[in-house]
Design a protein around this motif. Structure first.
Motif, PDB file in Angstrom:
ATOM      1  N   PRO A  45       0.813  -1.226   0.000  1.00 43.57           N
ATOM      2  CA  PRO A  45       0.000   0.000   0.000  1.00 43.57           C
ATOM      3  C   PRO A  45       0.843   1.270   0.000  1.00 43.57           C
ATOM      4  CG  PRO A  45       0.054  -0.951   2.200  1.00 43.57           C
ATOM      5  CD  PRO A  45       0.725  -1.950   1.284  1.00 43.57           C
ATOM      6  N   HIS A  46       2.137   1.101   0.305  1.00 45.16           N
ATOM      7  CA  HIS A  46       3.072   2.230   0.352  1.00 45.16           C
ATOM      8  C   HIS A  46       3.763   2.443  -0.992  1.00 45.16           C
ATOM      9  CE1 HIS A  46       5.600  -1.303   0.676  1.00 45.16           C
ATOM     10  NE2 HIS A  46       5.028  -1.611   1.826  1.00 45.16           N
ATOM     11  N   GLY A  47       3.288   1.763  -2.040  1.00 45.25           N
ATOM     12  CA  GLY A  47       3.954   1.814  -3.335  1.00 45.25           C
ATOM     13  C   GLY A  47       3.290   2.752  -4.325  1.00 45.25           C
ATOM     14  N   VAL A  48       4.018   2.991  -5.429  1.00 50.25           N
ATOM     15  CA  VAL A  48       3.457   3.699  -6.577  1.00 50.25           C
ATOM     16  C   VAL A  48       3.693   2.866  -7.825  1.00 50.25           C
ATOM     17  CG1 VAL A  48       3.731   6.019  -5.614  1.00 50.25           C
ATOM     18  CG2 VAL A  48       5.582   5.029  -6.991  1.00 50.25           C
ATOM     19  N   ILE A  49       2.843   3.072  -8.816  1.00 45.48           N
ATOM     20  CA  ILE A  49       3.060   2.477 -10.135  1.00 45.48           C
ATOM     21  C   ILE A  49       3.560   3.588 -11.052  1.00 45.48           C
ATOM     22  CG2 ILE A  49       1.954   1.393 -12.130  1.00 45.48           C
ATOM     23  CD1 ILE A  49       0.025   0.072 -10.060  1.00 45.48           C
ATOM     24  N   LEU A  50       4.676   3.296 -11.703  1.00 41.96           N
ATOM     25  CA  LEU A  50       5.279   4.264 -12.614  1.00 41.96           C
ATOM     26  C   LEU A  50       5.014   3.888 -14.064  1.00 41.96           C
ATOM     27  CD1 LEU A  50       8.890   4.834 -11.196  1.00 41.96           C
ATOM     28  CD2 LEU A  50       6.789   6.052 -10.619  1.00 41.96           C
ATOM     29  N   ILE A  81      15.732   2.818 -13.095  1.00 43.26           N
ATOM     30  CA  ILE A  81      14.366   3.220 -13.427  1.00 43.26           C
ATOM     31  C   ILE A  81      14.150   4.708 -13.150  1.00 43.26           C
ATOM     32  CG2 ILE A  81      11.921   2.793 -12.959  1.00 43.26           C
ATOM     33  CD1 ILE A  81      12.894   0.053 -11.693  1.00 43.26           C
ATOM     34  N   THR A  82      13.595   5.393 -14.145  1.00 34.89           N
ATOM     35  CA  THR A  82      13.125   6.766 -14.008  1.00 34.89           C
ATOM     36  C   THR A  82      11.720   6.793 -14.585  1.00 34.89           C
ATOM     37  OG1 THR A  82      15.396   7.507 -14.409  1.00 34.89           O
ATOM     38  CG2 THR A  82      13.660   9.182 -14.493  1.00 34.89           C
ATOM     39  N   GLY A  83      10.763   7.372 -13.861  1.00 35.01           N
ATOM     40  CA  GLY A  83       9.405   7.300 -14.381  1.00 35.01           C
ATOM     41  C   GLY A  83       8.460   8.333 -13.811  1.00 35.01           C
ATOM     42  N   GLU A  84       7.240   8.296 -14.337  1.00 39.86           N
ATOM     43  CA  GLU A  84       6.158   9.190 -13.933  1.00 39.86           C
ATOM     44  C   GLU A  84       5.139   8.398 -13.124  1.00 39.86           C
ATOM     45  OE1 GLU A  84       2.628  11.912 -15.980  1.00 39.86           O
ATOM     46  OE2 GLU A  84       3.719  10.432 -17.171  1.00 39.86           O
ATOM     47  N   ILE A  85       4.753   8.925 -11.977  1.00 38.34           N
ATOM     48  CA  ILE A  85       3.753   8.251 -11.144  1.00 38.34           C
ATOM     49  C   ILE A  85       2.389   8.336 -11.823  1.00 38.34           C
ATOM     50  CG2 ILE A  85       2.555   8.270  -8.912  1.00 38.34           C
ATOM     51  CD1 ILE A  85       5.145   9.407  -7.689  1.00 38.34           C
ATOM     52  N   VAL A  86       1.776   7.166 -12.044  1.00 36.66           N
ATOM     53  CA  VAL A  86       0.433   7.127 -12.638  1.00 36.66           C
ATOM     54  C   VAL A  86      -0.608   6.608 -11.660  1.00 36.66           C
ATOM     55  CG1 VAL A  86       1.213   6.947 -15.029  1.00 36.66           C
ATOM     56  CG2 VAL A  86       0.891   4.862 -13.695  1.00 36.66           C
ATOM     57  N   LEU A  95       3.906  12.075  -2.317  1.00 37.35           N
ATOM     58  CA  LEU A  95       4.072  12.061  -3.766  1.00 37.35           C
ATOM     59  C   LEU A  95       2.700  12.129  -4.413  1.00 37.35           C
ATOM     60  CD1 LEU A  95       6.722   9.188  -3.996  1.00 37.35           C
ATOM     61  CD2 LEU A  95       7.169  11.615  -4.422  1.00 37.35           C
ATOM     62  N   GLU A  96       2.664  12.636  -5.654  1.00 38.59           N
ATOM     63  CA  GLU A  96       1.387  12.788  -6.353  1.00 38.59           C
ATOM     64  C   GLU A  96       1.476  12.177  -7.749  1.00 38.59           C
ATOM     65  OE1 GLU A  96      -1.181  13.814  -4.812  1.00 38.59           O
ATOM     66  OE2 GLU A  96      -0.163  14.627  -3.028  1.00 38.59           O
ATOM     67  N   VAL A  97       0.327  11.767  -8.259  1.00 38.06           N
ATOM     68  CA  VAL A  97       0.246  11.331  -9.645  1.00 38.06           C
ATOM     69  C   VAL A  97       0.749  12.464 -10.544  1.00 38.06           C
ATOM     70  CG1 VAL A  97      -1.351  10.717 -11.507  1.00 38.06           C
ATOM     71  CG2 VAL A  97      -1.610   9.677  -9.233  1.00 38.06           C
ATOM     72  N   GLY A  98       1.615  12.121 -11.482  1.00 37.66           N
ATOM     73  CA  GLY A  98       2.216  13.115 -12.371  1.00 37.66           C
ATOM     74  C   GLY A  98       3.635  13.486 -12.002  1.00 37.66           C
ATOM     75  N   ASP A  99       4.056  13.165 -10.762  1.00 34.26           N
ATOM     76  CA  ASP A  99       5.437  13.454 -10.367  1.00 34.26           C
ATOM     77  C   ASP A  99       6.414  12.620 -11.185  1.00 34.26           C
ATOM     78  OD1 ASP A  99       4.612  15.243  -8.457  1.00 34.26           O
ATOM     79  OD2 ASP A  99       4.926  13.902  -6.742  1.00 34.26           O
ATOM     80  N   LEU A 100       7.513  13.239 -11.559  1.00 39.41           N
ATOM     81  CA  LEU A 100       8.590  12.562 -12.272  1.00 39.41           C
ATOM     82  C   LEU A 100       9.682  12.240 -11.257  1.00 39.41           C
ATOM     83  CD1 LEU A 100       9.079  11.841 -15.274  1.00 39.41           C
ATOM     84  CD2 LEU A 100      10.385  13.958 -15.472  1.00 39.41           C
ATOM     85  N   VAL A 101      10.090  10.952 -11.181  1.00 40.33           N
ATOM     86  CA  VAL A 101      10.976  10.528 -10.101  1.00 40.33           C
ATOM     87  C   VAL A 101      12.094   9.626 -10.611  1.00 40.33           C
ATOM     88  CG1 VAL A 101       9.140  10.675  -8.373  1.00 40.33           C
ATOM     89  CG2 VAL A 101       9.572   8.481  -9.505  1.00 40.33           C
ATOM     90  N   SER A 102      13.209   9.652  -9.871  1.00 43.33           N
ATOM     91  CA  SER A 102      14.290   8.690 -10.039  1.00 43.33           C
ATOM     92  C   SER A 102      14.161   7.650  -8.931  1.00 43.33           C
ATOM     93  CB  SER A 102      15.644   9.385  -9.945  1.00 43.33           C
ATOM     94  OG  SER A 102      16.703   8.444 -10.040  1.00 43.33           O
ATOM     95  N   VAL A 103      14.404   6.401  -9.280  1.00 47.66           N
ATOM     96  CA  VAL A 103      14.248   5.303  -8.334  1.00 47.66           C
ATOM     97  C   VAL A 103      15.610   4.665  -8.078  1.00 47.66           C
ATOM     98  CG1 VAL A 103      13.092   3.107  -7.888  1.00 47.66           C
ATOM     99  CG2 VAL A 103      11.935   4.872  -9.241  1.00 47.66           C
TER     100      VAL A 103
END
Length: 407
Positions: A45-50, A81-86, A95-103
Motif C-alpha cells: 500500500p506504500h507503493g506507486v506504479i510508474l 528506473i526513471t518514471g512518472e507516477i500514474v 508524492l502525487e500522480v504526475g510526479d517525475l521521479v528517479s528510483v
C-alpha cells in the motif's frame, strides 16, 4: 489503470532476452520467476506504479544474461528506473500522480536499523533471503524489474527522488536517468576510495560504471584520472572527457601509470570491473577474477583505499574454477594489510548521493550522459542493445518504453 497492458524484457537463458507481454503491476507481489516464496502475497500500500520514462541496460544485467548467475528463466530485468507516477497506494503521503521521479536500484524500507543508518544497500526487510534487494535481479527477493512500460516501486515516499521541475528534468532526462545506479555507484567508488582535491586516481574498467566513476573523480576534484581497460573503443571514450588511459593488454598497469605520473602508485583505486575480470598482458584473454583487486593493491599507495563498486557474487556457475563458483578468490590480502589499505565493498547506497548528483546535473556541473555514451533505443531493440553491450560497445543503452524521451 489495472486493465492496462504491459510489456517488458525477460531473461530467457544464457545469451537470450525477449520482449514479452507482462502483467500490469498492482499493489501486491505475485508469484513468478525469481520471487521469493516468503514475498508472495506481500501487500504494497506504500507503493506507486510508474509509467517508465527511462530504464537502462546495466553491466549487472549483462552478468545474468551471460548465464553467470543463478537467475531463473523468465525473470523480468531492469533496476535502473526513471518514471512518472500514474497510480499511488493508499499509504503514500508525499508524492502525487504526475510526479517525475528517479528510483534507486536498491529497494529499501526506510524503517530498519540499516536504512536508518543510511545503509540502504543492505536493507533488512525487503528480501527474505539476505540483506539487500534490487528490482529484476537474482536472489534479491523477486521485485519485478523495470525494463518495462510500467513498474511497481515499494516504500515510494522513501525510495523515490522527485525532480523539482518536470520541464527542466525532461530537458536533461538522459543525464538524470543515470541517477538510479551508475552515477551514484561510480561516485561511491571514488568517494569511499578517498578521492578529493588533487588526488591521483586509477579506475579499473571503462564500462559505464568506470566512466561514471571517472566523471565523479573530476567532480570530487581529482588532479589526474587514469582509466584502464582492454577495450580500445571504451578507452577512447574515457579520453574524450579528459582521462588518461592504460591499455592492460600491454601488461600490468603499474608501468603505464609511472609513465603518466612519474611514479607507479596512485592515491586512490576503484574496481569498476568485478568478478568477470580478465588478466593483463599475455593473459588478457583469460578470465582471472582476482586480477583487478590484486593489481589495485599494488598500484594504490600505502595508507590509501580501494572503492569496489564492481559486482562480486556468491554464486557463479560459469566461473573458471570451483572456488570462484562460490565467490572465493585468490586475493593477496597480505599485501593490502601490509599497505594499510581500506576496502569498501557492496551495493552503493544510492540515496546517500542521488539528490546531490541531481543538483550537479540540473545546474550544469556535469555531463554524465555524454561521458558514458548514453544511447536511447526502443524497448523492442533491447535484445540488440544487450548483444552490442556484450560485445563491448562504448555505450550506455537507455530504453525508451513509452516513447517519452525526445530523440
Amino acid at each position: 489503470m489495472a486493465g492496462n497492458g504491459n510489456r517488458g524484457v525477460r531473461y530467457m537463458g544464457p545469451g537470450k532476452v525477449e520482449v514479452a507481454d507482462l502483467d500490469y503491476p498492482d499493489f501486491e507481489l505475485h508469484d513468478g520467476p525469481g520471487v521469493n516464496p516468503a514475498n508472495v502475497g506481500r501487500k504494497v500500500p506504500h507503493g506507486v506504479i510508474l509509467r517508465t520514462v527511462a530504464t537502462n541496460i546495466c553491466g549487472s544485467d549483462q552478468h545474468m544474461v551471460r548465464g553467470r548467475t543463478t537467475a531463473p528463466e523468465g525473470l523480468v530485468l531492469g533496476h535502473e528506473i526513471t518514471g512518472e507516477i500514474v497510480e499511488k497506494g493508499p499509504d503514500v503521503e508525499f508524492l502525487e500522480v504526475g510526479d517525475l521521479v528517479s528510483v534507486p536500484f536498491n529497494i529499501s524500507c526506510g524503517r530498519c536499523r540499516n536504512c536508518k543508518e543510511g545503509k540502504t544497500g543492505v536493507c533488512l526487510n525487503v528480501n527474505p533471503d539476505r540483506p539487500g534487494s534490487a528490482y529484476g535481479y537474482v536472489d534479491m527477493g523477486g521485485w519485478v524489474g523495470g525494463q518495462a512500460e510500467s513498474v511497481l516501486v515499494p516504500y515510494a515516499d522513501w525510495n523515490c527522488l522527485k525532480f523539482p521541475d518536470r520541464d527542466q528534468a525532461m530537458a536533461k532526462i538522459q543525464d538524470l536517468a543515470m541517477l538510479s545506479d551508475i552515477f551514484p555507484t561510480g561516485y561511491h567508488g571514488c568517494y569511499t576510495a578517498g578521492v578529493t582535491t588533487g588526488s591521483t586516481v586509477y579506475i579499473a574498467g571503462a564500462g559505464p560504471v568506470g566512466l561514471a566513476a571517472a566523471t565523479s573523480a573530476f567532480l570530487l576534484g581529482a588532479a589526474v584520472v587514469i582509466v584502464g581497460d582492454l577495450n580500445q573503443e571504451r578507452l577512447a571514450q574515457a579520453r574524450s572527457f579528459g582521462c588518461e588511459t592504460v591499455d592492460v593488454t600491454q601488461g600490468h598497469p603499474r608501468d603505464q601509470i609511472e609513465q603518466i605520473l612519474g611514479e607507479p602508485e596512485v592515491d586512490a583505486g576503484v574496481d569498476a570491473v568485478g568478478f568477470e575480470a580478465h588478466g593483463q598482458g599475455a593473459e588478457a584473454q583469460q578470465e582471472l577474477p582476482a586480477t583487478v583487486l590484486n593489481s589495485l593493491m599494488e598500484i594504490v599507495r600505502a595508507g590509501g583505499a580501494l572503492g569496489i563498486p564492481g559486482l562480486y557474487v556468491t554464486g557463479d556457475p560459469g566461473a573458471a574454477d570451483d572456488a570462484a563458483k562460490v565467490g572465493s578468490l585468490s586475493i593477496r590480502l597480505g599485501l593490502g594489510w601490509a599497505k594499510s589499505h581500506a576496502f569498501f565493498t557492496g551495493q552503493c547506497p544510492v540515496m546517500r548521493y542521488n539528490r546531490q548528483l541531481m543538483m550537479a546535473i540540473l545546474h550544469d556541473r556535469v555531463q554524465i550522459a555524454k561521458n558514458v555514451g548514453a544511447t536511447v533505443i526502443s524497448l523492442d531493440d533491447a535484445p540488440r542493445g544487450y548483444a552490442e553491450f556484450d560485445q563491448g560497445a562504448a555505450r550506455k543503452y537507455i530504453l525508451n518504453p513509452n516513447n517519452l524521451i525526445p530523440t
